[in-house]
Each structure stands twice: as structure tokens, then as C-alpha cells.
Design a protein around this motif. Structure first.
Motif, PDB file in Angstrom:
ATOM      1  N   LEU A 108     -11.785 -23.388 -31.710  1.00 50.14           N
ATOM      2  CA  LEU A 108      -9.996 -23.085 -33.040  1.00 50.14           C
ATOM      3  C   LEU A 108     -10.378 -23.389 -34.202  1.00 50.14           C
ATOM      4  O   LEU A 108      -9.544 -22.676 -34.461  1.00 50.14           O
ATOM      5  N   ALA A 109     -11.500 -23.769 -34.630  1.00 55.47           N
ATOM      6  CA  ALA A 109     -10.842 -24.145 -36.403  1.00 55.47           C
ATOM      7  C   ALA A 109     -11.538 -22.837 -36.872  1.00 55.47           C
ATOM      8  O   ALA A 109     -12.703 -22.745 -36.657  1.00 55.47           O
ATOM      9  N   ALA A 110     -11.006 -22.641 -37.904  1.00 54.96           N
ATOM     10  CA  ALA A 110     -11.584 -21.764 -38.480  1.00 54.96           C
ATOM     11  C   ALA A 110     -11.175 -21.637 -39.969  1.00 54.96           C
ATOM     12  O   ALA A 110      -9.603 -22.402 -40.706  1.00 54.96           O
ATOM     13  N   LEU A 152     -11.213 -29.669 -43.335  1.00 52.72           N
ATOM     14  CA  LEU A 152     -10.976 -27.911 -43.575  1.00 52.72           C
ATOM     15  C   LEU A 152     -10.145 -27.510 -44.360  1.00 52.72           C
ATOM     16  O   LEU A 152      -9.234 -27.765 -44.364  1.00 52.72           O
ATOM     17  N   ILE A 153     -10.742 -26.619 -44.957  1.00 55.35           N
ATOM     18  CA  ILE A 153      -9.711 -25.961 -45.988  1.00 55.35           C
ATOM     19  C   ILE A 153      -9.294 -24.787 -45.224  1.00 55.35           C
ATOM     20  O   ILE A 153     -10.478 -23.700 -44.380  1.00 55.35           O
ATOM     21  N   GLY A 154      -8.611 -24.152 -44.180  1.00 53.19           N
ATOM     22  CA  GLY A 154      -7.729 -23.198 -43.615  1.00 53.19           C
ATOM     23  C   GLY A 154      -8.048 -22.179 -44.006  1.00 53.19           C
ATOM     24  O   GLY A 154      -8.257 -22.271 -45.419  1.00 53.19           O
ATOM     25  N   THR A 155      -7.995 -21.304 -43.069  1.00 54.68           N
ATOM     26  CA  THR A 155      -8.247 -19.142 -43.822  1.00 54.68           C
ATOM     27  C   THR A 155      -6.414 -19.567 -44.838  1.00 54.68           C
ATOM     28  O   THR A 155      -6.371 -18.444 -44.892  1.00 54.68           O
ATOM     29  N   ASP A 156      -6.074 -19.975 -44.039  1.00 56.47           N
ATOM     30  CA  ASP A 156      -4.472 -19.973 -45.318  1.00 56.47           C
ATOM     31  C   ASP A 156      -3.783 -20.982 -46.145  1.00 56.47           C
ATOM     32  O   ASP A 156      -3.634 -21.109 -47.008  1.00 56.47           O
ATOM     33  N   ASN A 157      -5.955 -21.458 -46.497  1.00 59.15           N
ATOM     34  CA  ASN A 157      -5.981 -22.245 -47.635  1.00 59.15           C
ATOM     35  C   ASN A 157      -4.597 -23.556 -47.463  1.00 59.15           C
ATOM     36  O   ASN A 157      -4.661 -25.073 -48.324  1.00 59.15           O
ATOM     37  N   GLY A 158      -4.396 -24.193 -46.168  1.00 54.91           N
ATOM     38  CA  GLY A 158      -3.553 -25.321 -45.704  1.00 54.91           C
ATOM     39  C   GLY A 158      -5.251 -26.600 -45.139  1.00 54.91           C
ATOM     40  O   GLY A 158      -5.893 -25.746 -45.307  1.00 54.91           O
ATOM     41  N   VAL A 159      -4.645 -27.684 -45.719  1.00 53.29           N
ATOM     42  CA  VAL A 159      -5.666 -29.563 -45.244  1.00 53.29           C
ATOM     43  C   VAL A 159      -5.946 -29.199 -44.336  1.00 53.29           C
ATOM     44  O   VAL A 159      -4.241 -29.399 -43.519  1.00 53.29           O
ATOM     45  N   TYR A 160      -6.502 -29.561 -43.141  1.00 55.60           N
ATOM     46  CA  TYR A 160      -6.616 -29.608 -41.963  1.00 55.60           C
ATOM     47  C   TYR A 160      -7.638 -30.652 -41.618  1.00 55.60           C
ATOM     48  O   TYR A 160      -8.564 -30.870 -42.131  1.00 55.60           O
ATOM     49  N   ARG A 161      -7.557 -31.547 -40.744  1.00 59.35           N
ATOM     50  CA  ARG A 161      -8.001 -32.402 -40.289  1.00 59.35           C
ATOM     51  C   ARG A 161      -8.552 -31.989 -39.235  1.00 59.35           C
ATOM     52  O   ARG A 161      -8.016 -31.976 -37.868  1.00 59.35           O
ATOM     53  N   VAL A 162     -10.243 -31.730 -38.476  1.00 61.27           N
ATOM     54  CA  VAL A 162     -11.131 -31.679 -37.388  1.00 61.27           C
ATOM     55  C   VAL A 162     -11.614 -32.819 -36.883  1.00 61.27           C
ATOM     56  O   VAL A 162     -12.595 -32.805 -37.288  1.00 61.27           O
ATOM     57  N   THR A 163     -11.681 -32.595 -35.283  1.00 67.86           N
ATOM     58  CA  THR A 163     -12.020 -32.900 -34.603  1.00 67.86           C
ATOM     59  C   THR A 163     -13.075 -32.200 -33.546  1.00 67.86           C
ATOM     60  O   THR A 163     -12.218 -31.123 -33.233  1.00 67.86           O
ATOM     61  N   GLY A 194      -0.335 -32.306 -43.985  1.00 67.69           N
ATOM     62  CA  GLY A 194       0.868 -31.974 -45.209  1.00 67.69           C
ATOM     63  C   GLY A 194       1.428 -30.630 -45.165  1.00 67.69           C
ATOM     64  O   GLY A 194       0.470 -30.084 -44.958  1.00 67.69           O
ATOM     65  N   LEU A 195       1.837 -30.770 -46.219  1.00 71.04           N
ATOM     66  CA  LEU A 195       1.950 -29.339 -46.596  1.00 71.04           C
ATOM     67  C   LEU A 195       1.238 -28.591 -48.250  1.00 71.04           C
ATOM     68  O   LEU A 195       1.403 -27.263 -48.597  1.00 71.04           O
ATOM     69  N   VAL A 196       0.101 -29.117 -48.108  1.00 74.62           N
ATOM     70  CA  VAL A 196      -0.166 -29.104 -49.316  1.00 74.62           C
ATOM     71  C   VAL A 196      -1.336 -27.408 -49.020  1.00 74.62           C
ATOM     72  O   VAL A 196      -1.590 -27.158 -48.072  1.00 74.62           O
ATOM     73  N   THR A 197      -2.290 -27.046 -50.174  1.00 74.52           N
ATOM     74  CA  THR A 197      -3.158 -25.475 -50.279  1.00 74.52           C
ATOM     75  C   THR A 197      -3.962 -26.452 -51.111  1.00 74.52           C
ATOM     76  O   THR A 197      -3.374 -27.013 -52.551  1.00 74.52           O
ATOM     77  N   ALA A 198      -5.071 -25.738 -50.660  1.00 75.43           N
ATOM     78  CA  ALA A 198      -6.035 -26.523 -52.098  1.00 75.43           C
ATOM     79  C   ALA A 198      -7.394 -25.007 -51.683  1.00 75.43           C
ATOM     80  O   ALA A 198      -7.353 -24.320 -50.914  1.00 75.43           O
ATOM     81  N   GLN A 199      -8.559 -25.484 -52.955  1.00 78.04           N
ATOM     82  CA  GLN A 199      -8.678 -24.545 -53.133  1.00 78.04           C
ATOM     83  C   GLN A 199     -10.610 -24.834 -53.113  1.00 78.04           C
ATOM     84  O   GLN A 199     -11.855 -24.593 -52.999  1.00 78.04           O
ATOM     85  N   GLU A 200     -10.917 -26.309 -53.289  1.00 77.56           N
ATOM     86  CA  GLU A 200     -11.807 -27.779 -52.710  1.00 77.56           C
ATOM     87  C   GLU A 200     -11.621 -28.971 -51.837  1.00 77.56           C
ATOM     88  O   GLU A 200     -10.407 -29.133 -52.352  1.00 77.56           O
ATOM     89  N   ILE A 201     -12.502 -29.476 -51.274  1.00 79.49           N
ATOM     90  CA  ILE A 201     -12.016 -30.156 -50.907  1.00 79.49           C
ATOM     91  C   ILE A 201     -13.053 -31.121 -50.842  1.00 79.49           C
ATOM     92  O   ILE A 201     -14.694 -31.157 -50.489  1.00 79.49           O
ATOM     93  N   SER A 202     -13.297 -32.346 -51.050  1.00 76.61           N
ATOM     94  CA  SER A 202     -14.505 -33.294 -50.470  1.00 76.61           C
ATOM     95  C   SER A 202     -13.650 -35.301 -49.931  1.00 76.61           C
ATOM     96  O   SER A 202     -12.878 -35.373 -50.344  1.00 76.61           O
TER      97      SER A 202
END
Length: 233
Positions: free
Chosen positions: A152-154, A167-178, A186-194
Motif C-alpha cells: 500500500l505504500a507509494a 518515505l516521502i509520499g506521492t503527496d510529499n508527506g512524510v510517512y513511517r512504513v513497515t 506530522g503535517l510537514v511536506t518534504a523533497q528529500e529525507i535521510s
């Protein structure tokens, strides 16, 4: 002798596991104390031990342990990369300009037939990609096959932690995925993540500001900007 010893000590302390380096908006590489490392410019950065690896503007991988950038020894001159990451062993993995994933062992060899938009490696050496289908796939350390991580993660970009992926989602939101769950951070949006080996998450926001996740909230780190935040492996 004293000056040489001091220089070696400073070099040994250039990178630490929980002190990130930065790729600036100018493509320059900046150490944790925000000093520019030579004149190299590029689009992707990885660090292992005290060596930095940069995908240059020419698409080649360059390395430096100080200010002097050199083409990576042993890598074919025609190897073209979009992104470089370092495995815990020090082996390098690139996302090629053909969207394939390659590992360097004397020569670049392709890891399976995956087609990817992004790649990262976990602290235990497992590889993760955002495939061309936007889904998250994984290849366990030392293997040559890709399996779907969470159906389900994209998304667009990812960072691999121990036992999870950010994961930075297709909506630019930040998600923790297992493999079983997807949780928005949270409600942040991002273009890069580490994420660091100890689990500290950093993002580059849509404003190019650097934000760390702290106690469930996102805090901006000063007023500076960056293209990438990179944690040593």
C-alpha cells in the motif's frame, strides 16, 4: 610533526555517525561544521568512514577524504549515476541513469532487474528502492532479488532505518512504513529525507530548509538551506 598530527586528528574527526554533512544548493559538499570540502560539485552524496562519495555534475562518482576530489578508482569512466549510497561494509551502490541499481565490486554489476526512482541502504545492509511504479521494494543484504515491502505504500523518496522505512509520499508527506503499517509523521511536506544509523530523521522541506524530527515534532535547524542532509554510514 605537531602540525601533521593535528591535521590527521582533525581529519579523523571530520565525520561522526550522528553529525550529518550537507549538499548545498550550489552542489558543494559541506562538512558538519559547514566548511566546504574542496571545489567538487554534484547531485548526490554518500559518506562511509571518513570518505565522501559524490555524484558529480558529469554523472561520475568521485571520492574525497578531505578537499581533493578524485574520480573513483576502479569505476568505469562511463559509469553514470543519479544517486550513490554506501553500505555498512563500505561497498557502494548507485542508482544509474538507466534507473537500474548497481553495486561496485571491481566493476559495477546490476542487482536484479529492478527499475527505480530512489535507493537507500539500512544499517543492517538491506537495500530499499522506490520503484518506477512508486512502490517500495527491498533486497536483503547479499541477495540479488527484489520483493515488495508494503503493497500500500507509494512515494517518491525514501530513507532506510532499522526495521522501517521513512518515505516521502506521492503527496510529499512524510510517512513511517513497515511491512504492516503506514503512519504519517506530522503535517510537514518534504523533497528529500535521510535517517542516521541511530534513527535520527532529517528532511529538506519544500522551502529547502533542514528539519529534524524531535519528539514527534519537526524543528528547523537554523536558517540555512540545503539540497541533501547526509549521515555517515
Amino acid at each position: 610533526m605537531g602540525k601533521l598530527l593535528l591535521a590527521l586528528l582533525l581529519l579523523a574527526q571530520l565525520f561522526a555517525p550522528d553529525q550529518p554533512a550537507y549538499l548545498g544548493l550550489d552542489g558543494g559538499v559541506y562538512s558538519p561544521n559547514l566548511k566546504r570540502m574542496g571545489l567538487g560539485t554534484g547531485t548526490s552524496l554518500a559518506i562511509h568512514d571518513q570518505t565522501a562519495y559524490l555524484v558529480g555534475t558529469d554523472g561520475r562518482v568521485w571520492s574525497a577524504s578531505g578537499a581533493d576530489w578524485r574520480p573513483l578508482e576502479g569505476a568505469p569512466a562511463l559509469a553514470q549515476a543519479q544517486k550513490v549510497v554506501a553500505e555498512p561494509s563500505g561497498a557502494l551502490v548507485i542508482l544509474g541513469t538507466d534507473s537500474g541499481i548497481y553495486r561496485l565490486r571491481r566493476n559495477w554489476y546490476r542487482i536484479g532487474l529492478a527499475s527505480a526512482r530512489d535507493v537507500d541502504v539500512s544499517p543492517s545492509g538491506d537495500l530499499f528502492i522506490v520503484g518506477s511504479d512508486a512502490h517500495v521494494w527491498t533486497s536483503p543484504a547479499g541477495q540479488n532479488e527484489w520483493t515488495l515491502y508494503n503493497a500500500l505504500a507509494a512515494g517518491k523518496k525514501l530513507a532506510a532505518a532499522q526495521g522501517m522505512v521513512y518515505l516521502i509520499g506521492t503527496d510529499n508527506g512524510v510517512y513511517r512504513v513497515t511491512p504492516e503499517r503506514i503512519e504519517r509523521q506530522g503535517l510537514v511536506t518534504a523533497q528529500e529525507i535521510s535517517v542516521s544509523s541511530s534513527g535520527q530523521v532529517a528532511i529538506v522541506g519544500m522551502d529547502n530548509g533542514v528539519y529534524y524530527q524531535q519528539n514527534g515534532d519537526w524543528k528547523r535547524q537554523g536558517g540555512g538551506t540545503a539540497r541533501l542532509v547526509v549521515w555517515p554510514r
